[in-house]
Write a protein that holds these residues in place. Structure first.
Motif, PDB file in Angstrom:
ATOM      1  N   LEU A  24       0.820  -1.212   0.000  1.00 54.07           N
ATOM      2  CA  LEU A  24       0.000   0.000   0.000  1.00 54.07           C
ATOM      3  C   LEU A  24       0.852   1.260   0.000  1.00 54.07           C
ATOM      4  CD1 LEU A  24      -2.919  -1.027   2.384  1.00 54.07           C
ATOM      5  CD2 LEU A  24      -2.891  -0.952  -0.120  1.00 54.07           C
ATOM      6  N   HIS A  25       2.062   1.151   0.495  1.00 53.36           N
ATOM      7  CA  HIS A  25       2.983   2.284   0.431  1.00 53.36           C
ATOM      8  C   HIS A  25       3.312   2.608  -1.029  1.00 53.36           C
ATOM      9  CE1 HIS A  25       5.942   5.076   1.947  1.00 53.36           C
ATOM     10  NE2 HIS A  25       6.828   4.579   1.112  1.00 53.36           N
ATOM     11  N   GLU A  26       3.296   1.579  -1.877  1.00 52.33           N
ATOM     12  CA  GLU A  26       3.555   1.759  -3.309  1.00 52.33           C
ATOM     13  C   GLU A  26       2.344   2.360  -4.027  1.00 52.33           C
ATOM     14  OE1 GLU A  26       6.519   1.201  -4.815  1.00 52.33           O
ATOM     15  OE2 GLU A  26       7.269   0.779  -2.808  1.00 52.33           O
ATOM     16  N   ASN A  56      -6.469   2.343  12.329  1.00 48.86           N
ATOM     17  CA  ASN A  56      -6.295   3.618  11.628  1.00 48.86           C
ATOM     18  C   ASN A  56      -4.999   3.694  10.829  1.00 48.86           C
ATOM     19  OD1 ASN A  56      -7.534   6.069  10.957  1.00 48.86           O
ATOM     20  ND2 ASN A  56      -6.205   7.181  12.365  1.00 48.86           N
ATOM     21  N   TYR A  57      -4.583   2.557  10.276  1.00 55.04           N
ATOM     22  CA  TYR A  57      -3.379   2.516   9.438  1.00 55.04           C
ATOM     23  C   TYR A  57      -3.721   2.577   7.954  1.00 55.04           C
ATOM     24  CZ  TYR A  57      -1.088   0.845  13.713  1.00 55.04           C
ATOM     25  OH  TYR A  57      -0.620   0.718  14.981  1.00 55.04           O
ATOM     26  N   ILE A  68      -2.920   3.429   2.332  1.00 50.62           N
ATOM     27  CA  ILE A  68      -2.295   3.642   3.631  1.00 50.62           C
ATOM     28  C   ILE A  68      -2.540   5.086   4.055  1.00 50.62           C
ATOM     29  CG2 ILE A  68      -0.021   4.290   2.743  1.00 50.62           C
ATOM     30  CD1 ILE A  68       1.139   2.444   4.943  1.00 50.62           C
ATOM     31  N   ILE A  69      -2.905   5.275   5.329  1.00 46.56           N
ATOM     32  CA  ILE A  69      -3.138   6.640   5.820  1.00 46.56           C
ATOM     33  C   ILE A  69      -2.264   6.992   7.015  1.00 46.56           C
ATOM     34  CG2 ILE A  69      -5.488   6.819   4.943  1.00 46.56           C
ATOM     35  CD1 ILE A  69      -6.486   6.178   7.787  1.00 46.56           C
ATOM     36  N   ARG A  73       5.028   2.023  10.921  1.00 49.26           N
ATOM     37  CA  ARG A  73       6.479   1.822  10.836  1.00 49.26           C
ATOM     38  C   ARG A  73       7.212   3.152  10.888  1.00 49.26           C
ATOM     39  NH1 ARG A  73       6.260  -1.441   5.527  1.00 49.26           N
ATOM     40  NH2 ARG A  73       5.013   0.399   5.111  1.00 49.26           N
ATOM     41  N   ASP A  74       6.554   4.251  10.539  1.00 53.20           N
ATOM     42  CA  ASP A  74       7.162   5.572  10.656  1.00 53.20           C
ATOM     43  C   ASP A  74       7.475   5.885  12.106  1.00 53.20           C
ATOM     44  OD1 ASP A  74       6.916   5.862   7.927  1.00 53.20           O
ATOM     45  OD2 ASP A  74       5.133   7.145   8.053  1.00 53.20           O
TER      46      ASP A  74
END
Length: 126
Positions: A24-26, A56-57, A68-69, A73-74
């Motif tokens: 989803l990051h992609e 809420n990810y 992704i919202i 991992r950040d």
């Protein structure tokens, strides 16, 4: 760094969750594509997406498309950076204390400071 069974906001995150977050990051994706990508059932992916959504990810933006919202991992990256900065500051303080004590081995203190600054430069250039 893969996290297995890390409890975050009541969600036991598994390796598959990190894989989903990576995809989803992609960009946006649907459960059937993710299931095919990982070789698991669509139902299992939907279950994991519902848990990630409850934490809420990720968000279902309609028609089963997820994005992704809020990448958990950040938060780990920020914590890792804080720990690195804290360690570097400790090294610099120790070297400065040795200098203030008029340590007979000033070259050692200089070397420690240079090492700490190199490490700091390396961390900030990422």
């Amino acid at each position: 760094m893969s996290i297995q069974n890390q409890s975050v906001m009541g969600l036991d995150r598994k390796e598959i969750d990190d894989k989903i977050l990576n995809e989803l990051h992609e960009g946006r994706n649907v459960p059937s594509n993710l299931a095919d990508e990982f070789g698991v059932s669509r139902q299992y992916i939907q279950q994991r997406l519902k848990l990630l959504e409850a934490a809420n990810y990720v968000e279902n933006i309609g028609r089963g498309v997820y994005e992704i919202i809020n990448d958990p991992r950040d938060e780990r990256a920020v914590d890792d950076t804080r720990a690195d900065v804290s360690r570097i500051c400790h090294s610099v303080r120790a070297a400065l204390t040795a200098l203030e004590d008029e340590s007979p081995n000033i070259e050692t203190c200089r070397s420690e400071l240079e090492d700490a600054l190199e490490e700091c430069d390396a961390r900030t250039s990422r």
